[in-house]
Enzyme design. Structure first.
Site, PDB file in Angstrom:
ATOM      1  N   ASP A 187      -1.557   4.393  -8.661  1.00 39.94           N
ATOM      2  CA  ASP A 187      -2.165   4.794  -7.201  1.00 39.94           C
ATOM      3  C   ASP A 187       0.326   5.074  -6.903  1.00 39.94           C
ATOM      4  O   ASP A 187       0.542   3.631  -7.086  1.00 39.94           O
ATOM      5  CB  ASP A 187      -1.598   3.619  -6.602  1.00 39.94           C
ATOM      6  N   ASP A 231       3.544  -4.277  -2.717  1.00 39.93           N
ATOM      7  CA  ASP A 231       2.958  -3.552  -1.910  1.00 39.93           C
ATOM      8  C   ASP A 231       2.178  -3.700  -0.643  1.00 39.93           C
ATOM      9  O   ASP A 231       2.504  -3.510   0.825  1.00 39.93           O
ATOM     10  CB  ASP A 231       2.399  -1.285  -2.260  1.00 39.93           C
ATOM     11  N   ASP A 264       2.299  -5.249   3.004  1.00 43.21           N
ATOM     12  CA  ASP A 264       1.580  -4.408   4.516  1.00 43.21           C
ATOM     13  C   ASP A 264       0.447  -5.462   5.821  1.00 43.21           C
ATOM     14  O   ASP A 264       0.656  -5.738   6.430  1.00 43.21           O
ATOM     15  CB  ASP A 264       0.027  -3.428   3.811  1.00 43.21           C
TER      16      ASP A 264
END
Length: 178
Positions: free
Chosen positions: A8, A26, A30
Site C-alpha cells: 500500500d 501508519d 491515524d
C-alpha cells in the site's frame, strides 16, 4: 528492517512498496490522532458519548478489518476487490476519495474544537446551529467536511460488519474441519 512488500503506497522512487511494519504503524498513528481529537471533543461537548461512540467505531472497525485481512491471508487491509459493497470498494479503490473522506473527518473534528472556543453553551447541536447561521470561515469548513465525515462513518460501519462476517465464517469453517 521489515520486509518490503507490495502492500500500500509509494516509496521515494515511485515504486509501490511499503513495509508491513510501516503499514501497521501508519494505521496506528491515524487511530491515535483521531482518538485524541475525539476524547478532547467528548470533554468539550455534551453529549460526550457521541464522540466516544465514534471513537469505538473507528478503532473497532479498523481492528476487525486488520484481523480479517490476516485471516484471509491478504497483504493489505485495503484489498477489498472481492467485497460486494459498492461504497466500500469506491472508498478503498479511489485514493483521492478516501483521502478526502479522511481529511474531512479530521478537519471536522478540529473545526468543532475551534468553534467551541467561542461558545459558552457547549451542546453540540447548539454550537453547530449557531455556527452555520453565523457563516464564519470555520462554519463553512464544517459544512464542507460533513459529507466526507459521513461517508467515512458509513465505511467504518460497512468495514466492521464485513470484517466481522469474515471472522465468523473463519470460525465456522474451522469447526467444520476434522
Amino acid at each position: 528492517m521489515a520486509e518490503a512488500r507490495n502492500i500500500d503506497g509509494v516509496n521515494g522512487s515511485g515504486q509501490k512498496q511499503v513495509s508491513t511494519f510501516g503499514a501497521v504503524l501508519d494505521m496506528v498513528t491515524d487511530r491515535i490522532s483521531t482518538a485524541c481529537l475525539l476524547v478532547i471533543l467528548s470533554q468539550v461537548y455534551r453529549p460526550g458519548m457521541v464522540f466516544l461512540s465514534l471513537l469505538a467505531l473507528d478503532i473497532g472497525s479498523h481492528w476487525l478489518q486488520m484481523y480479517s485481512t490476516f485471516l484471509l491471508g491478504k497483504a493489505s487491509h485495503k484489498d477489498v476487490k472481492d467485497s460486494t459493497n459498492w461504497l466500500f470498494k469506491a472508498y478503498y479503490g479511489n485514493r483521492m476519495f478516501m483521502a478526502y473522506c479522511c481529511v474531512a473527518c479530521e478537519v471536522l473534528y478540529i473545526s468543532l474544537f475551534l468553534l467551541a472556543q467561542n461558545e459558552t453553551e457547549k451542546k453540540l447541536m447548539d454550537v453547530l446551529k449557531a455556527s452555520i447561521t453565523e457563516g464564519s470561515l470555520v462554519s463553512v469548513v464544517v459544512v464542507l467536511s460533513l459529507f466526507g465525515w459521513a461517508i467515512k462513518q458509513l465505511v467504518n460501519i460497512i468495514q466492521m460488519k464485513t470484517a466481522a462476517d469474515v471472522c465468523v465464517l473463519h470460525d465456522i469453517n474451522k469447526k467444520e474441519r476434522p
